[in-house]
Structure formats: C-alpha cells, structure tokens
Scaffold this active site. Structure first.
Site, PDB file in Angstrom:
ATOM      1  N   CYS A 388       0.822  -1.214   0.000  1.00 51.51           N
ATOM      2  CA  CYS A 388       0.000   0.000   0.000  1.00 51.51           C
ATOM      3  C   CYS A 388       0.861   1.272   0.000  1.00 51.51           C
ATOM      4  O   CYS A 388       1.352   1.657  -1.052  1.00 51.51           O
ATOM      5  CB  CYS A 388      -0.990  -0.042   1.162  1.00 51.51           C
ATOM      6  SG  CYS A 388      -2.424   0.985   0.838  1.00 51.51           S
ATOM      7  N   HIS A 517      -3.651  -5.052   0.264  1.00 48.10           N
ATOM      8  CA  HIS A 517      -3.010  -5.596   1.468  1.00 48.10           C
ATOM      9  C   HIS A 517      -3.048  -7.131   1.461  1.00 48.10           C
ATOM     10  O   HIS A 517      -3.953  -7.724   2.051  1.00 48.10           O
ATOM     11  CB  HIS A 517      -3.720  -5.079   2.715  1.00 48.10           C
ATOM     12  CG  HIS A 517      -3.492  -3.625   2.971  1.00 48.10           C
ATOM     13  ND1 HIS A 517      -2.400  -3.158   3.654  1.00 48.10           N
ATOM     14  CD2 HIS A 517      -4.205  -2.537   2.599  1.00 48.10           C
ATOM     15  CE1 HIS A 517      -2.446  -1.834   3.709  1.00 48.10           C
ATOM     16  NE2 HIS A 517      -3.535  -1.433   3.078  1.00 48.10           N
ATOM     17  N   GLU A 519      -1.389  -9.133   3.127  1.00 45.21           N
ATOM     18  CA  GLU A 519      -1.209  -9.687   4.485  1.00 45.21           C
ATOM     19  C   GLU A 519      -2.542 -10.049   5.130  1.00 45.21           C
ATOM     20  O   GLU A 519      -2.597 -10.913   6.006  1.00 45.21           O
ATOM     21  CB  GLU A 519      -0.420  -8.710   5.373  1.00 45.21           C
ATOM     22  CG  GLU A 519      -1.147  -7.431   5.810  1.00 45.21           C
ATOM     23  CD  GLU A 519      -1.042  -6.285   4.806  1.00 45.21           C
ATOM     24  OE1 GLU A 519      -0.734  -6.553   3.622  1.00 45.21           O
ATOM     25  OE2 GLU A 519      -1.285  -5.125   5.194  1.00 45.21           O
TER      26      GLU A 519
END
Ligand code: GLN
Length: 541
Positions: A388, A517, A519
């Site tokens: 990001c 994102h 993650e």
C-alpha cells in the site's frame, strides 16, 4: 439445530489474549465438524476501527466487504481459515448510531427509545443476523474490554438477556489473568475471584474460566478457583504463556479437553474424526529452525518506553506463515523509518536482512526514511515487498531517482508537488474537502488483472485475483507511460477503473509492491503467494 452462543469476556486486565482464545476455541469446534463463526464487539464509541491510531489500538483489519475492524477479526480469519464479513463486527458507536437513525425515521412509532431494551435488542438482532447468515452451529462473541468496566456493561446485559430467553444455548467464558508476583513467588487467584464477582453482579455466571498465566495452573489452584468461582474443576482451563507460536494454543486447550467439555454442555457429539491438519502445521512450525531475517520499515512501533508489534500484526503473521511453509524460522526486526531520515547513512544496516517490507501507513512522519530504505534495497537488490503506502513510496522513489523527477511526491504529503505521481481520485477529493473521513477510503476486495509476464502472475498462478484495500491515494495514471519506459512494470491493474494495483522491477531479484493488502488474507494453513515469493527469494530458494 439450535445456534449455540459462546460469550467470551476478559477478567483482571486487557491484552491477555482474549481474541486468540476465541479464535482457538473456534478452531477446535470447527475441527470437530461444526460450522463456527466469531463476532467481535468493541465497547468504544467510534463507529468502526478505521479512525483510530494503530499505536493505540493496533492494526485496523479490513474484511472482504470493506469493514474497518479490530485486529481480532484477523485472528478469527487466520485460525478458522475463512473470510468473515462486516456483520461480525460491532462497536457501541455503531449500535447506538443505528438505533438513533431508526428513531429519526420513526421506526419506534412514537415510543420512548431506551438503552434497555432498545440497545440490547439491537445487539441481539445483530447477533442473530450473524447466526442466520452464516448458518453457524456456534457463534463465539468476544466482548471487548474487561468485566467491571462501565463501557461494556450493555453487552453483558444483552448476553444475560439472551441466556434468559434461551432461544439458543448460551455459554459464558471468562478469560482471566493469574499473576505470579515476584516477591510472593506463588500464583494468585484472588484477582480472578473478583472478576467473577463482577460478572455475577451483571447477572452472569461463567461456565468456563480460561486461566492465563505464565505457567499452567496446578491442581491445587484449579480446585481453589473451582470452589471460589463456582465453576466445575474440569472447566478451569490452563492457558500458560507459550514459547512457540499462538497457533499452539488450540492444542494446549485440548490438553484440558476444552472442546469436549463445550460439546458436553451443549449436548453435542463430534461430527468427524478430528482433523490432523492443525497438528501438521504445529509440527511444521517446530521443525522450522534455519532463520530467515526480515526487516519491517515502519513507524507505528513505539508507545512510551515499549515497542508494540500489534500495529502490523497481519504483516507479521503473513511473514511467519510463508516462512514456515518453506521450513524457515522467521526472525522479524522492527526498523524505525524516522531513523533513516535523521541519519540517511544508517540505511546500510538493511544489508543485514534477507528481505525487507515497507508496510501500509499514513501521513508525513517517517516518509523520507521509507523512501531512503526503498532506494537502498532497490540499488542493492535486496528482496522487497511494498504494501500500500509501500507501493506508493516505491513509485515516488523510482520517479525521483530513475525518472529524474526530483520533486516527485505523493499528494498526501505534499499537496503542491510539481509531480504528483501519487494522487487522489476525484471522489476522494470531495470526501477530504467535506471531512467525510470515516469509512470512506477505497475499502475491501477489488479485482486485479495481472500482467502476463509478471512475477505476481507466476506466483498467484492465475490472471485475475481479488485482494483487500484500504487507501485514499492512487498511482497517477498520467505518469504511467514515463515510469514504464524507465523499467517499472505495471504488473496488475483493476479492470473496472484502470487503477494500478501491483508494480514490479523485473531487473531485481524480487521487487514487488501492491496497492492492496495481501497480508490480510494470509492464513497459517494457506500462506499468501506474494509473501511466499518474498520469503523464498529471501531464503535464496
Ligand atoms: N496513506 C496511503 C493512502 O491513503 C496508504 C494507505 C495504506 O498504506 N493503507 O492511500
């Protein structure tokens, strides 16, 4: 079948792992063959978690359908291996707001609208909505805060009323802390006894006590807790600190038969032979010995004299999942980006790492330090993953140093930059101007089409992916041609709006950055392909 609700409250103090307790219990029940979901209730007045500083409240987790919620939702997703939707998160602010909005729309037909029963009814309505939508056998409900606080009383009250109405089965669990003061050298149960009294005064008796402590509870302490807290001795579950990973917790709970006891109380029998998948994961984690060193260049670490890792918890967990999947032991180091600003030479320490991540972030502080770090990893071919803000600042670095646009910047930091390589979408300009900041970023899952010869395409093994977002700024498409000409690969684009989602530097060993994102969707049983890519490159595989 009736829905079973398990309400989980905290005793004595915060931060003792209530979220992981809920997630672990959910995992156990799932492994017995039940459909399980988990809800987080936060007692504060913010309508969602999106407006809170991560150093104070930890990471803001985002669901597929774009809810900005507490990091515990991330724990639930990681342990359950399932996506959780916005219905599973609520705050006092959200609940009050919806009741007040209904009142303004005359939904209460002239009645006096009151905390009890109108707020409690709204909470209950939301919980049943989750039960219905997920068709869950078990809905675990984590009530934020600690018993005895003013703020979460209304949620305990809802739980009490739900037990009274007993449309479903309602179980209460208290996750409490048992200190072992140094000068006494003995585990003390009194604080927990007081926590149970506080619950009792809200009309609730816990069915289970999860005993968090540095050590397991011995049988003397279990007996004592049982007698004083009015809980069967086999329902006092030891939850000692663990050396290994949090993923061992379900295994620990099962040593005290937590799952079996829950089934006994609800009159259910296991539906399957218990899955071995989780045990295999634990075996893998324990077998991962050779270290791989990953540095995270960020800024949300400090709180007074203490370092907090909670602000980046999904990033940290995603690194771990990927490392274990290649049998490496992750060694993660926090690197303060401001230090690379004050002392630019100090970025040289990055050569001591096998891989570097620049995670998401907001605002000006530490930005030049992150840009220095990105320059260093690019020039020294250190495996790099930008997330990001990490993508946006990679583009700024590339524009400044490779495309020779010295003044290039993101409009977030410098509104008057001559080269706004990162800028806002027109719809966001209105939000910013009118200060409509809550819940108004580009949030949740959007599609991305990957470029044919990109590394990302190879790692994902497909052309179209869907990933979660949380940002207000974007790569400025006016600069795309110029950046590409100098060797920046636009490796992924959103097909609907043409927004840049992934960039790569094909000349480097591993230089990938994403506007989304990744993650947030990494799971221990299903590590994220981009993190796996980074870790493999870092481990020299
Ligand atoms: N601050 C940037 C934006 O708003 C990046 C956000 C992030 O890293 N999550 O676009």
């Amino acid at each position: 079948m009736k829905t079973n609700f398990i309400f989980v409250c905290g005793g004595v103090m915060s931060g003792i792992g209530k979220g992981v307790t809920v997630a672990s219990t959910a995992r156990i029940l799932k492994d017995y063959g039940f459909r399980v979901t988990a809800v987080k209730i936060d007692p504060y007045l913010n309508v969602d978690a999106g407006t809170m500083n991560p150093t104070e409240h930890g990471e803001v987790f985002v669901t597929d359908d774009g809810m900005e919620c507490d990091q515990d939702i991330g724990n639930y997703e990681r342990f359950l291996g399932e996506n959780i939707l916005r219905d599973n998160y609520m705050t006092s602010g959200l609940v009050y707001k919806s009741v007040i909005d209904q009142e303004r729309n005359l939904k209460y037909g002239g009645k006096c609208v009151q905390v009890i029963p109108d707020i409690t009814n709204e909470v209950e309505r939301r919980l049943w909505n989750v039960a219905r939508k997920t068709d869950a056998d078990f809905v675990l409900v984590e009530i934020g805060g600690t018993v005895g606080e003013y703020e979460n009383l209304i949620f305990l009250e809802t739980a009490r009323i739900m037990k009274l109405r007993s449309y479903g089965q309602v179980i209460f669990m208290l996750v409490s802390y048992f200190p072992i003061p140094k000068m006494i050298g003995e585990m003390k149960t009194k604080p927990t006894q007081h926590a149970v009294r506080a619950m009792n005064s809200a009309g609730i008796q816990p069915d289970f006590i999860i005993a968090r402590s540095s050590r397991p509870l011995d049988s003397i302490r279990k007996q004592k807790v049982s007698i004083f807290c009015n809980v069967a001795v086999q329902d006092v579950i030891s939850a000692p600190d663990i050396d290994g990973s949090v993923y061992e917790i379900p295994v620990n709970f099962e040593k005290d038969n937590l799952g079996r006891r829950i089934l006994e109380k609800t009159g259910l029998k296991s539906r399957t032979r218990k899955s071995k998948q989780w045990d295999k994961l634990i075996g893998n984690i324990r077998a991962s010995k050779e270290p791989v060193k990953i540095g995270i260049v960020g800024k949300y670490f400090g709180s007074g004299d203490f370092t907090l890792a909670d602000s980046y918890i999904s990033v940290i967990e995603a690194i771990k999942h990927a490392a274990w999947s290649i049998k490496r032991k992750p060694e993660i180091t926090w690197l303060e980006s401001e230090q690379y600003e004050k002392n630019p030479q100090s970025v040289r320490e990055l050569k001591n790492f096998h891989g570097i991540i620049v995670p998401g972030g907001f605002g000006k502080r530490g930005v030049e330090g992150k840009i220095n770090a990105i320059k260093y990893v690019r020039e020294n071919n250190i495996p790099f993953l930008g997330l990001c803000y990490g993508l946006q600042l990679s583009v700024v670095e590339f524009a400044r140093n490779i495309c020779k646009m010295a003044g290039a910047h993101t409009a977030e930091v410098d509104q008057k930059t001559p080269e706004p390589v990162i800028c806002t979408m027109p719809d966001q300009l209105v939000n910013i101007k009118e200060k409509r900041m809550g819940g108004s970023m580009r949030l949740g899952a959007y599609k991305c089409k990957l470029a044919k010869h990109s590394l990302a395409r190879k790692l994902y093994g497909k052309d179209i992916i869907s990933e979660r977002h949380r940002h207000r700024y974007e790569v400025n498409n006016q600069y795309r041609g110029g950046l590409e000409k100098k060797g920046l690969l636009i490796a992924g684009v959103n097909p609907q709006r043409g927004l840049v989602e992934v960039i790569e530097l094909p000349k480097n060993k591993f230089f990938v950055a994403t506007q989304f994102h990744p993650e947030l969707t990494s799971r221990p049983l299903n590590p994220h392909p981009l993190f796996r890519g980074l870790l493999k490159a870092a481990a020299g595989k």
